[in-house]
Design a protein around this motif. Structure first.
Motif, PDB file in Angstrom:
ATOM      1  N   VAL A  64       0.884  -1.266  -0.066  1.00  0.00           N
ATOM      2  CA  VAL A  64       0.127  -0.073  -0.073  1.00  0.00           C
ATOM      3  C   VAL A  64       0.746   1.057   0.016  1.00  0.00           C
ATOM      4  CG1 VAL A  64      -1.775   1.382   1.288  1.00  0.00           C
ATOM      5  CG2 VAL A  64      -1.940  -1.214   1.035  1.00  0.00           C
ATOM      6  N   TYR A  65       0.402   2.068  -0.976  1.00  0.00           N
ATOM      7  CA  TYR A  65       1.341   3.528  -0.954  1.00  0.00           C
ATOM      8  C   TYR A  65       0.503   4.515  -0.556  1.00  0.00           C
ATOM      9  CZ  TYR A  65       3.712   7.436  -2.908  1.00  0.00           C
ATOM     10  OH  TYR A  65       4.747   8.427  -2.992  1.00  0.00           O
ATOM     11  N   VAL A  66       0.784   5.416   0.266  1.00  0.00           N
ATOM     12  CA  VAL A  66       0.020   6.400   0.807  1.00  0.00           C
ATOM     13  C   VAL A  66       0.837   7.671   0.401  1.00  0.00           C
ATOM     14  CG1 VAL A  66      -1.179   7.552   2.722  1.00  0.00           C
ATOM     15  CG2 VAL A  66      -1.087   5.298   2.544  1.00  0.00           C
ATOM     16  N   GLU A  67      -0.170   8.746  -0.217  1.00  0.00           N
ATOM     17  CA  GLU A  67       0.457   9.996  -0.574  1.00  0.00           C
ATOM     18  C   GLU A  67      -0.367  11.321  -0.135  1.00  0.00           C
ATOM     19  OE1 GLU A  67       0.526  12.777  -4.699  1.00  0.00           O
ATOM     20  OE2 GLU A  67       0.787  10.959  -5.036  1.00  0.00           O
ATOM     21  N   SER A  68       0.501  11.796   0.692  1.00  0.00           N
ATOM     22  CA  SER A  68      -0.508  13.124   1.383  1.00  0.00           C
ATOM     23  C   SER A  68      -0.079  14.125   1.069  1.00  0.00           C
ATOM     24  CB  SER A  68      -0.261  12.684   2.906  1.00  0.00           C
ATOM     25  OG  SER A  68       1.087  13.017   3.160  1.00  0.00           O
ATOM     26  N   ARG A  69      -0.806  15.139   1.213  1.00  0.00           N
ATOM     27  CA  ARG A  69      -0.686  16.627   0.901  1.00  0.00           C
ATOM     28  C   ARG A  69      -0.872  17.579   1.874  1.00  0.00           C
ATOM     29  NH1 ARG A  69      -3.935  15.822  -4.442  1.00  0.00           N
ATOM     30  NH2 ARG A  69      -2.550  14.920  -5.639  1.00  0.00           N
ATOM     31  N   ASP A  70      -0.286  18.639   2.129  1.00  0.00           N
ATOM     32  CA  ASP A  70      -0.638  19.747   2.992  1.00  0.00           C
ATOM     33  C   ASP A  70      -1.952  20.259   2.811  1.00  0.00           C
ATOM     34  OD1 ASP A  70      -0.377  21.097   5.207  1.00  0.00           O
ATOM     35  OD2 ASP A  70       1.150  22.569   4.437  1.00  0.00           O
ATOM     36  N   PRO A  71      -2.811  20.247   3.633  1.00  0.00           N
ATOM     37  CA  PRO A  71      -4.142  20.759   3.555  1.00  0.00           C
ATOM     38  C   PRO A  71      -4.286  22.272   3.444  1.00  0.00           C
ATOM     39  CG  PRO A  71      -4.110  19.689   5.526  1.00  0.00           C
ATOM     40  CD  PRO A  71      -2.882  19.314   4.756  1.00  0.00           C
ATOM     41  N   GLU A  72      -3.066  22.994   4.363  1.00  0.00           N
ATOM     42  CA  GLU A  72      -3.126  24.286   4.498  1.00  0.00           C
ATOM     43  C   GLU A  72      -2.698  25.064   2.978  1.00  0.00           C
ATOM     44  OE1 GLU A  72      -0.431  25.167   7.445  1.00  0.00           O
ATOM     45  OE2 GLU A  72      -2.060  23.914   9.153  1.00  0.00           O
ATOM     46  N   ALA A  73      -1.999  24.292   2.324  1.00  0.00           N
ATOM     47  CA  ALA A  73      -1.483  24.887   1.263  1.00  0.00           C
ATOM     48  C   ALA A  73      -2.622  25.000   0.085  1.00  0.00           C
ATOM     49  CB  ALA A  73      -0.179  24.131   0.642  1.00  0.00           C
ATOM     50  N   ALA A  74      -3.459  23.771   0.066  1.00  0.00           N
ATOM     51  CA  ALA A  74      -4.620  23.704  -0.676  1.00  0.00           C
ATOM     52  C   ALA A  74      -5.490  24.540  -0.416  1.00  0.00           C
ATOM     53  CB  ALA A  74      -5.042  22.296  -0.830  1.00  0.00           C
TER      54      ALA A  74
END
Length: 178
Positions: A64-74
């Motif tokens: 399993v590969y999890v990609e996360s992004r910073d929600p504050e930037a979006a």
């Protein structure tokens, strides 16, 4: 009269009936639950299976590969887009009172299609005193309003108009219109 008769039958021999009900034997209460019941025995097979490693599940977990992004930037990107679109829909304030009215901060701009109370009074008053100069088209253009709404406002909202209703009798005092 029917209520009196009904009350007589209801209250007939009331004390004897009450004593008979009180003297009846009361029902016994239910027994209490035993508090010192030992927990059910746990089988050793279940505890052993919990402690063992499951190799196929570990292999699936590693794949399993999890990609996360910073929600504050979006969120910051969407806020800047909304702010840019709101700036295009606003217009500068035309009329204002000196100082903060009622202790509120002074407005600098208003959304298009809306008026402040001060602007509405100014527009209605100028239309009332100079209808040839301040036509509905000019007011709609000046304050970025819809022409249909402007005509409806000018028709139904008439500020500063005083109507003197004549008294019913001639002897009553009346205010003279000047």
């Amino acid at each position: 009269m029917g209520a009196r008769v009904a009350r007589m039958f209801r209250n007939f021999n009331l004390e004897n009936r009450a004593l008979r009900e009180i003297s009846k034997e009361k029902p016994n209460t239910a027994p209490r639950h035993a508090a010192s019941v030992p927990p059910p025995p746990v089988s050793s097979d279940v505890s052993e299976s919990v402690k063992q490693k499951n190799v196929p599940l570990l292999a699936h977990l590693r794949s399993v590969y999890v990609e996360s992004r910073d929600p504050e930037a979006a969120a910051a990107e969407t806020l800047t887009e909304v702010a840019v679109s709101r700036e295009a829909e606003r217009r500068p304030l035309r009329v204002s009172f000196p100082g903060g009215m009622f202790g509120l901060r002074e407005l600098t701009d208003v959304p298009k299609g809306k008026l402040t109370i001060t602007e509405a009074l100014k527009a209605l008053g100028s239309y009332q005193y100079q209808p040839q100069t301040w036509t509905p088209e000019k007011i709609a253009q000046e304050y970025s309003l819809d022409l249909k709404d402007t005509e409806a406002i000018l028709e139904f909202f008439i500020p500063f108009k005083v109507e003197i209703i004549p008294p019913k009798t001639r002897s009553a005092k009346q205010i003279k219109a000047s």
